[in-house]
Design a protein around this motif. Structure first.
Motif, PDB file in Angstrom:
ATOM      1  N   TYR A  74       0.841  -1.207   0.000  1.00 18.75           N
ATOM      2  CA  TYR A  74       0.000   0.000   0.000  1.00 18.75           C
ATOM      3  C   TYR A  74       0.866   1.243   0.000  1.00 18.75           C
ATOM      4  O   TYR A  74       1.956   1.283   0.561  1.00 18.75           O
ATOM      5  CB  TYR A  74      -0.957  -0.095   1.190  1.00 18.75           C
ATOM      6  N   GLY A 127      -3.238   4.101  -2.401  1.00 19.52           N
ATOM      7  CA  GLY A 127      -3.395   3.126  -3.464  1.00 19.52           C
ATOM      8  C   GLY A 127      -3.060   1.797  -2.812  1.00 19.52           C
ATOM      9  O   GLY A 127      -1.974   1.641  -2.226  1.00 19.52           O
ATOM     10  N   ARG A 142      -8.416   2.745  -4.363  1.00 15.19           N
ATOM     11  CA  ARG A 142      -7.848   4.096  -4.440  1.00 15.19           C
ATOM     12  C   ARG A 142      -8.638   5.042  -3.549  1.00 15.19           C
ATOM     13  O   ARG A 142      -9.843   4.845  -3.343  1.00 15.19           O
ATOM     14  CB  ARG A 142      -7.886   4.577  -5.892  1.00 15.19           C
ATOM     15  N   ASP A 143      -7.980   6.057  -3.016  1.00 16.15           N
ATOM     16  CA  ASP A 143      -8.636   6.977  -2.081  1.00 16.15           C
ATOM     17  C   ASP A 143      -9.758   7.763  -2.749  1.00 16.15           C
ATOM     18  O   ASP A 143      -9.912   7.760  -3.967  1.00 16.15           O
ATOM     19  CB  ASP A 143      -7.612   7.927  -1.441  1.00 16.15           C
ATOM     20  N   GLY A 146      -8.499  10.751  -5.196  1.00 17.49           N
ATOM     21  CA  GLY A 146      -7.493  10.418  -6.189  1.00 17.49           C
ATOM     22  C   GLY A 146      -6.134  11.039  -5.925  1.00 17.49           C
ATOM     23  O   GLY A 146      -5.409  11.380  -6.859  1.00 17.49           O
ATOM     24  N   LYS A 148      -3.542   9.496  -4.572  1.00 14.66           N
ATOM     25  CA  LYS A 148      -2.506   8.512  -4.894  1.00 14.66           C
ATOM     26  C   LYS A 148      -2.861   7.759  -6.172  1.00 14.66           C
ATOM     27  O   LYS A 148      -4.018   7.369  -6.370  1.00 14.66           O
ATOM     28  CB  LYS A 148      -2.320   7.523  -3.742  1.00 14.66           C
ATOM     29  N   LEU A 150      -2.865   4.745  -9.185  1.00 10.98           N
ATOM     30  CA  LEU A 150      -2.845   3.287  -9.306  1.00 10.98           C
ATOM     31  C   LEU A 150      -3.234   2.900 -10.734  1.00 10.98           C
ATOM     32  O   LEU A 150      -4.371   3.104 -11.154  1.00 10.98           O
ATOM     33  CB  LEU A 150      -3.796   2.640  -8.298  1.00 10.98           C
ATOM     34  N   SER A 163       2.018   1.890  -8.942  1.00 10.79           N
ATOM     35  CA  SER A 163       1.817   3.308  -8.639  1.00 10.79           C
ATOM     36  C   SER A 163       2.339   4.192  -9.753  1.00 10.79           C
ATOM     37  O   SER A 163       1.896   5.330  -9.910  1.00 10.79           O
ATOM     38  CB  SER A 163       2.551   3.680  -7.340  1.00 10.79           C
ATOM     39  N   LYS A 204      -6.228   3.773 -15.375  1.00  3.35           N
ATOM     40  CA  LYS A 204      -6.086   4.302 -14.023  1.00  3.35           C
ATOM     41  C   LYS A 204      -7.330   3.901 -13.242  1.00  3.35           C
ATOM     42  O   LYS A 204      -8.450   4.119 -13.716  1.00  3.35           O
ATOM     43  CB  LYS A 204      -5.982   5.831 -14.057  1.00  3.35           C
ATOM     44  N   ALA A 207     -10.838   7.255  -8.735  1.00 10.36           N
ATOM     45  CA  ALA A 207     -10.892   7.643  -7.331  1.00 10.36           C
ATOM     46  C   ALA A 207     -12.186   7.133  -6.699  1.00 10.36           C
ATOM     47  O   ALA A 207     -13.232   7.067  -7.353  1.00 10.36           O
ATOM     48  CB  ALA A 207     -10.825   9.162  -7.206  1.00 10.36           C
ATOM     49  N   TYR A 210     -12.920   0.491  -5.743  1.00  4.56           N
ATOM     50  CA  TYR A 210     -12.039  -0.663  -5.556  1.00  4.56           C
ATOM     51  C   TYR A 210     -12.411  -1.715  -6.586  1.00  4.56           C
ATOM     52  O   TYR A 210     -13.549  -1.783  -7.045  1.00  4.56           O
ATOM     53  CB  TYR A 210     -12.115  -1.217  -4.128  1.00  4.56           C
TER      54      TYR A 210
END
Length: 626
Positions: A74, A127, A142-143, A146, A148, A150, A163, A204, A207, A210
């Protein structure tokens, strides 16, 4: 702040390739690295570590859960991990933690509560990749906003994620072609929005989502656990009913809580200070919360049209921070240009990437974590363009679309189109609503649709936003920016430039509670005439005198339009834009590229697409062809 990577069912040397992926992103995590390969060799996880919380080996990754069922890599921070840790202990999910890291809290929460509930509980940026050894699945997450990155997709017949997009590029057998269908979007916006990337077959993760991947079949299942659109809709359906003073008090409370959480680290923490409303508010509250002097950082330029360092120094002195400033020369900024293609791994053309890199580099010499004031403009109606769009829409909306659209088409297909004013008005007249005006504002020059040879395009977040999703024009534009511009430009710029020098950046205004509260504010608490961010100013003026802040904003930009005419950069640019080279690549129209460049050098017509083309060409030469 770290970097993660993974390979599923790779047909070559798995260990060597996961190591190659780790090496490509060593800048994201210079302190340590780790690798996990399953017994059957079908799952490989890689991790590069930038140690922020629990600097010991107990916080190293890949991290195995207490039960041994889950293995996780992570990238990011869970700011409320102590609260979740206490909850897990109280509920008996964990009898004892082996470390003080948020990594262990996160994996145990995911295993105990399930991925969706655990993500909903978390406040942070991340991520994540979790391998369930029993179900034989990998879950990527992902948070909410966005922060971070991924990337994921099919590479050489295997499923891969990382990443950094460059990590996928170094895998043996990588042969993914350029996704030419995204180029029209790129030459319009200057970046490639999620879910797309510059490569076919690589995406990508959006955001707030999952995705679970079956290790055997690569079948994916995507879920949304938080939505910016729904947060905006809920907020605007439940408008804050207190006074503006009460709104400022609540906003200050939420920001203080967010900043307090984000100042926690086992390494030195500081903040960017650009002298604007947003960063000044963050630094003011940090200094009020801190037991000692907060470290603040800014860069200046000799050109007064682009320099806010003198103002930042005054604000820092007033607040009592330990302030560091660095004045950069044209030479300093130009020296960054050759690094950009590798730094971003795909075409990215917001020229403020250069000063952002330089301030990050300077900041990293003093601290490992820096807080920023990003998102203030988008969440609190700061951009002057919002008010302009409101006025334009106010004049247009009285005429039905079925009348405006034919008139728009008539203007755009008449001799009037040769005059800028009529071309712009004709283009905007065809907009269905304020969000589309916002989109079309920088698409009024038809030449941008001719740059790429592939004229196809793809739907993306601005084209998919329903008409009149929110009833108020300013909020419509703010939502458009929070869905597209902020995550795919601003956050990408900050993450990649800071990570290039191993600096972790944190954004207190993107705290879930702050974001959701911001969407509940009525327009009159955000904008008065042409002045935005009123409620944010109300918070700031408790700490910094109003007269110190009320001045025109200069922004965080560089005079790229001037520099490209100077010998050093002009030679570099003309080398990339050589007509024979462009023709041989077979991606861009060489005649259009030449016209755009000659309009600039011979007639003084600078289009922002010049920088977009140069960043694409540099990426093509230094990343794609290698």
């Amino acid at each position: 702040m770290c970097g993660i990577a993974g390979l599923l069912k790779f047909k070559g040397d798995t260990k060597r390739n996961i190591r190659k992926m780790n090496e490509r992103m060593v800048h994201r995590g210079p302190d340590d690295e780790g690798i996990y390969i399953s017994e059957d060799g079908k799952v490989a996880l890689g991790h590069r570590r930038l140690s922020i919380v629990d600097l010991s080996k107990m916080g190293a990754q890949p991290f195995v859960s207490g039960s041994g069922k889950s293995i996780m890599v992570y990238n990011g921070e869970i700011y409320n991990h102590q609260e979740i840790r206490d909850k897990l202990l109280k509920e008996g999910a964990v009898t004892k933690f082996r470390s003080t890291s948020d990594t262990e809290v996160l994996i145990e929460a995911i295993e105990y509560y399930g991925i969706e509930k655990a993500l909903t509980m978390c406040k942070g940026m991340f991520g994540i990749a979790v391998y369930d050894t029993e179900k034989k699945t990998i879950t990527l997450a992902r948070d909410r906003v966005g922060e971070k990155p991924l990337y994921y997709g099919t590479v050489a017949g295997s499923f891969a994620f990382a990443s950094d997009l460059g990590c996928l590029r170094v895998v043996d057998g990588f042969d993914n072609k350029i996704n030419t269908q995204v180029l029209t979007i790129y030459f319009t916006e200057g970046y490639i929005p999620a879910p797309y990337s510059i490569y076919e077959g690589i995406y990508k993760l959006e955001a707030g989502t999952y995705m679970t991947v079956d290790v055997e079949t690569f079948k994916t299942d995507v879920h949304t656990y938080w939505s910016m659109k729904e947060a905006a809709r809920r907020g605007q359906s439940n408008i804050f009913t207190g006074s503006r003073q009460e709104a400022a008090l609540e906003l200050e409370r939420l920001l203080r809580a967010s900043i307090k959480d984000q100042m926690v680290a086992d390494v030195p923490v500081g903040a960017f200070l650009s002298a604007g409303i947003d960063s000044s508010t963050i630094v003011s509250l940090m200094q009020d919360l801190a037991p000692g002097k907060v470290k603040s950082f800014t860069i200046g330029m000799d050109d007064p049209a682009y320099n806010e360092a003198t103002y930042a120094k005054e604000i820092a002195a007033h607040l009592g921070t330990e302030h560091t400033e660095l004045y950069i020369s044209d030479k300093d900024a130009k020296a960054v240009v050759p690094k950009l293609a590798t730094m971003f791994s795909e075409p990215f053309a917001d020229s403020s990437q250069i000063p952002t890199y330089l301030v990050s580099k300077m900041t990293r010499e003093h601290v490992t974590v820096s807080l920023s004031g990003d998102a203030g403009d988008e969440l609190f109606c700061g951009y002057t363009s919002y008010g302009s769009i409101d006025r334009i829409w106010g004049k247009m909306k009285g005429f039905p679309y079925f009348i405006r659209k034919p008139v728009s088409s008539l203007v755009l297909h008449s001799p009037l189109v040769n005059k800028d004013i009529y071309r712009i008005k004709g283009t905007l007249l065809g907009a269905k609503g304020p969000c589309e005006i916002h989109k079309l504002e920088h698409e009024t020059d038809p030449i941008i649709y001719s740059i790429a040879l592939d004229k196809r395009t793809l739907p993306y977040k601005l084209t998919e936003l329903p008409e009149d999703f929110l009833t108020e024009p300013n909020h419509e534009c703010m939502l458009a920016d929070m869905l597209l511009y902020h995550p795919d430009d601003i956050l990408v710029k900050v993450d990649r430039t800071a990570m290039a020098v191993s600096l972790e950046t944190r954004v207190p205004m993107l705290d879930k509670d702050v974001v959701e509260f911001a969407w509940s504010l009525p327009l009159e608490y955000l904008r008065e005439g042409s002045v935005g961010k009123m409620v944010l100013r109300d918070v700031l003026y408790k700490y910094v005198p109003r007269e110190m802040m009320e001045r025109p904003k200069k922004g965080f930009a560089i005079p790229i339009d001037k520099w490209l005419l100077e010998p050093e950069l002009r030679e570099w640019a003309e080398g990339l834009l050589d007509k024979d080279k462009v023709r041989s690549q077979g991606i861009l129209d060489p005649d259009v590229v030449e016209k755009i460049w000659r309009d600039y050098t011979d007639r003084g017509i600078y289009r922002i697409q010049i920088w977009y083309i140069l960043m694409f060409q540099q990426w093509y030469e230094e990343e794609y062809r290698q």
